[in-house]
Scaffold this motif. Structure first.
Motif, PDB file in Angstrom:
ATOM      1  N   VAL A 138       0.973  -1.328   0.328  1.00 60.70           N
ATOM      2  CA  VAL A 138       0.001   0.077  -0.158  1.00 60.70           C
ATOM      3  C   VAL A 138       0.638   1.392   0.521  1.00 60.70           C
ATOM      4  N   PHE A 139       0.504   2.080  -0.965  1.00 62.76           N
ATOM      5  CA  PHE A 139       1.487   3.702  -1.564  1.00 62.76           C
ATOM      6  C   PHE A 139       0.565   4.224  -0.746  1.00 62.76           C
ATOM      7  N   PHE A 140       1.313   5.082  -0.290  1.00 67.36           N
ATOM      8  CA  PHE A 140       0.823   6.921   0.701  1.00 67.36           C
ATOM      9  C   PHE A 140       1.409   7.876  -0.655  1.00 67.36           C
ATOM     10  N   ASP A 141       0.559   9.238  -0.599  1.00 68.39           N
ATOM     11  CA  ASP A 141       1.781  10.408  -1.485  1.00 68.39           C
ATOM     12  C   ASP A 141       0.842  11.258  -0.106  1.00 68.39           C
ATOM     13  N   ILE A 142       2.273  11.134   0.333  1.00 69.89           N
ATOM     14  CA  ILE A 142       2.587  12.852   1.262  1.00 69.89           C
ATOM     15  C   ILE A 142       3.289  13.634  -0.572  1.00 69.89           C
ATOM     16  N   ASP A 143       2.670  15.184   0.334  1.00 72.50           N
ATOM     17  CA  ASP A 143       3.607  16.572  -0.826  1.00 72.50           C
ATOM     18  C   ASP A 143       3.868  16.187  -1.934  1.00 72.50           C
ATOM     19  N   GLY A 144       2.599  15.916  -2.714  1.00 75.90           N
ATOM     20  CA  GLY A 144       2.654  15.159  -4.026  1.00 75.90           C
ATOM     21  C   GLY A 144       3.651  14.171  -4.504  1.00 75.90           C
ATOM     22  N   ALA A 145       3.633  12.744  -3.499  1.00 76.43           N
ATOM     23  CA  ALA A 145       4.729  11.712  -4.662  1.00 76.43           C
ATOM     24  C   ALA A 145       4.468  10.606  -3.349  1.00 76.43           C
ATOM     25  N   ILE A 146       4.647   9.479  -4.136  1.00 80.73           N
ATOM     26  CA  ILE A 146       4.563   8.766  -3.305  1.00 80.73           C
ATOM     27  C   ILE A 146       6.125   8.696  -2.082  1.00 80.73           C
ATOM     28  N   SER A 147       5.777   8.696  -0.841  1.00 83.27           N
ATOM     29  CA  SER A 147       6.774   8.488  -0.251  1.00 83.27           C
ATOM     30  C   SER A 147       6.629   7.585   1.162  1.00 83.27           C
ATOM     31  N   HIS A 148       6.154   6.892   0.908  1.00 86.07           N
ATOM     32  CA  HIS A 148       6.108   5.713   2.190  1.00 86.07           C
ATOM     33  C   HIS A 148       5.149   4.656   1.575  1.00 86.07           C
ATOM     34  N   VAL A 149       5.213   3.168   2.432  1.00 81.33           N
ATOM     35  CA  VAL A 149       4.223   2.111   1.906  1.00 81.33           C
ATOM     36  C   VAL A 149       4.403   0.706   2.900  1.00 81.33           C
ATOM     37  N   GLY A 150       3.395   0.247   2.646  1.00 84.52           N
ATOM     38  CA  GLY A 150       3.147  -0.209   3.953  1.00 84.52           C
ATOM     39  C   GLY A 150       2.228  -1.940   3.426  1.00 84.52           C
ATOM     40  N   VAL A 151       2.096  -2.809   3.954  1.00 78.55           N
ATOM     41  CA  VAL A 151       2.096  -4.153   3.899  1.00 78.55           C
ATOM     42  C   VAL A 151       0.579  -4.301   4.241  1.00 78.55           C
ATOM     43  N   TYR A 152      -0.513  -4.641   3.383  1.00 80.81           N
ATOM     44  CA  TYR A 152      -1.987  -4.858   4.380  1.00 80.81           C
ATOM     45  C   TYR A 152      -2.587  -5.873   4.601  1.00 80.81           C
ATOM     46  N   VAL A 153      -2.270  -5.557   6.040  1.00 86.11           N
ATOM     47  CA  VAL A 153      -3.423  -7.289   6.449  1.00 86.11           C
ATOM     48  C   VAL A 153      -4.157  -7.644   6.657  1.00 86.11           C
ATOM     49  N   GLY A 154      -4.668  -6.651   6.260  1.00 78.82           N
ATOM     50  CA  GLY A 154      -6.514  -7.308   5.960  1.00 78.82           C
ATOM     51  C   GLY A 154      -7.377  -6.151   6.873  1.00 78.82           C
ATOM     52  N   LYS A 155      -8.796  -6.774   7.143  1.00 73.03           N
ATOM     53  CA  LYS A 155      -9.597  -6.205   7.968  1.00 73.03           C
ATOM     54  C   LYS A 155      -9.064  -4.554   8.282  1.00 73.03           C
ATOM     55  N   GLY A 156      -8.487  -4.058   7.050  1.00 79.06           N
ATOM     56  CA  GLY A 156      -8.848  -2.585   7.273  1.00 79.06           C
ATOM     57  C   GLY A 156      -7.471  -1.988   7.381  1.00 79.06           C
ATOM     58  N   ARG A 157      -6.789  -2.724   8.173  1.00 80.24           N
ATOM     59  CA  ARG A 157      -5.155  -3.004   8.816  1.00 80.24           C
ATOM     60  C   ARG A 157      -3.757  -2.382   7.487  1.00 80.24           C
ATOM     61  N   PHE A 158      -3.043  -2.098   8.088  1.00 78.60           N
ATOM     62  CA  PHE A 158      -1.075  -2.478   7.218  1.00 78.60           C
ATOM     63  C   PHE A 158      -0.223  -2.518   8.338  1.00 78.60           C
ATOM     64  N   VAL A 159       0.538  -2.995   7.906  1.00 82.56           N
ATOM     65  CA  VAL A 159       2.434  -2.982   9.355  1.00 82.56           C
ATOM     66  C   VAL A 159       2.875  -2.263   8.559  1.00 82.56           C
ATOM     67  N   HIS A 160       3.206  -0.859   8.859  1.00 77.63           N
ATOM     68  CA  HIS A 160       4.244   0.477   8.253  1.00 77.63           C
ATOM     69  C   HIS A 160       5.734   0.425   9.371  1.00 77.63           C
TER      70      HIS A 160
END
Length: 190
Positions: A138-160
């Motif tokens: 799962v990727f997150f756009d912070i300040d206009g660019a992809i700058s964070h990533v995590g792993v989706y574990v299910g049920k709306g939760r992710f580890v990062h």
């Protein structure tokens, strides 16, 4: 529990005899203090995610075993300290170091080193949170660019491994901050 007899009256001054008599009272207090709650924040909590009631989704039947291994590895690293540039449990993790370590050790898949490079690699993009499967990046756009990533574990939760908070953690993907910055997921296991 039997406590030792105090030394004879002539052996210690009155103050020490008094302290020796308090020893049976102090031992339970000291033991209770040692058994108190740890100073760390709880690692797991009940999810407040609106996605928590969705049925769990695996990437595909063929990769369900790998997804399971990834989930166990990711959750097992919760609480590991954050360190910029880190990519081992002993040295700490940054976000992309954590994700690469999880995939490399649980599924023998080597990922690019940065979140931006992971976002541009091959794999099917998943645009809607409701379509994410366990093990998706799962990727997150912070300040206009992809700058964070995590792993989706299910049920709306992710580890990062966020830099704030100091440790790898489990968060709601649709929470107030992460939900506003979610860009997309990437299915690596299919």
């Amino acid at each position: 529990m039997r406590y030792p007899d105090p030394p004879s009256r002539g052996a210690l001054p009155a103050l020490k005899r008094w302290a020796w008599r308090l020893l049976p009272c102090l031992v339970p207090v000291l033991l209770a203090a040692c058994a108190g709650s740890p100073h760390r924040q709880p690692t797991f909590r009940t999810s407040h995610s609106a996605l928590a009631d969705l049925p769990p989704r695996a990437p595909s039947a063929a990769s369900a075993g790998e997804a399971n291994d990834i989930l166990f590895r990711a959750i097992g690293l919760v609480g590991t300290r954050y360190r910029w540039g880190g990519n081992t449990p002993a040295g700490g993790f940054d976000c992309s170091g954590l994700v690469d370590y999880i995939y490399r050790t649980a599924a023998r898949i080597k990922l690019p080193r940065t979140s931006h490079d992971m976002a541009t690699m091959g794999g099917r993009n998943v645009r809607r949170m409701t379509q994410l499967a366990s093990g998706d990046l799962v990727f997150f756009d912070i300040d206009g660019a992809i700058s964070h990533v995590g792993v989706y574990v299910g049920k709306g939760r992710f580890v990062h491994a966020p830099n704030s908070g100091g440790t790898v953690r489990l968060d709601d993907i649709d929470g107030p901050y992460w939900g506003d910055h979610f860009a997309y997921g990437k299915r690596v296991l299919d």
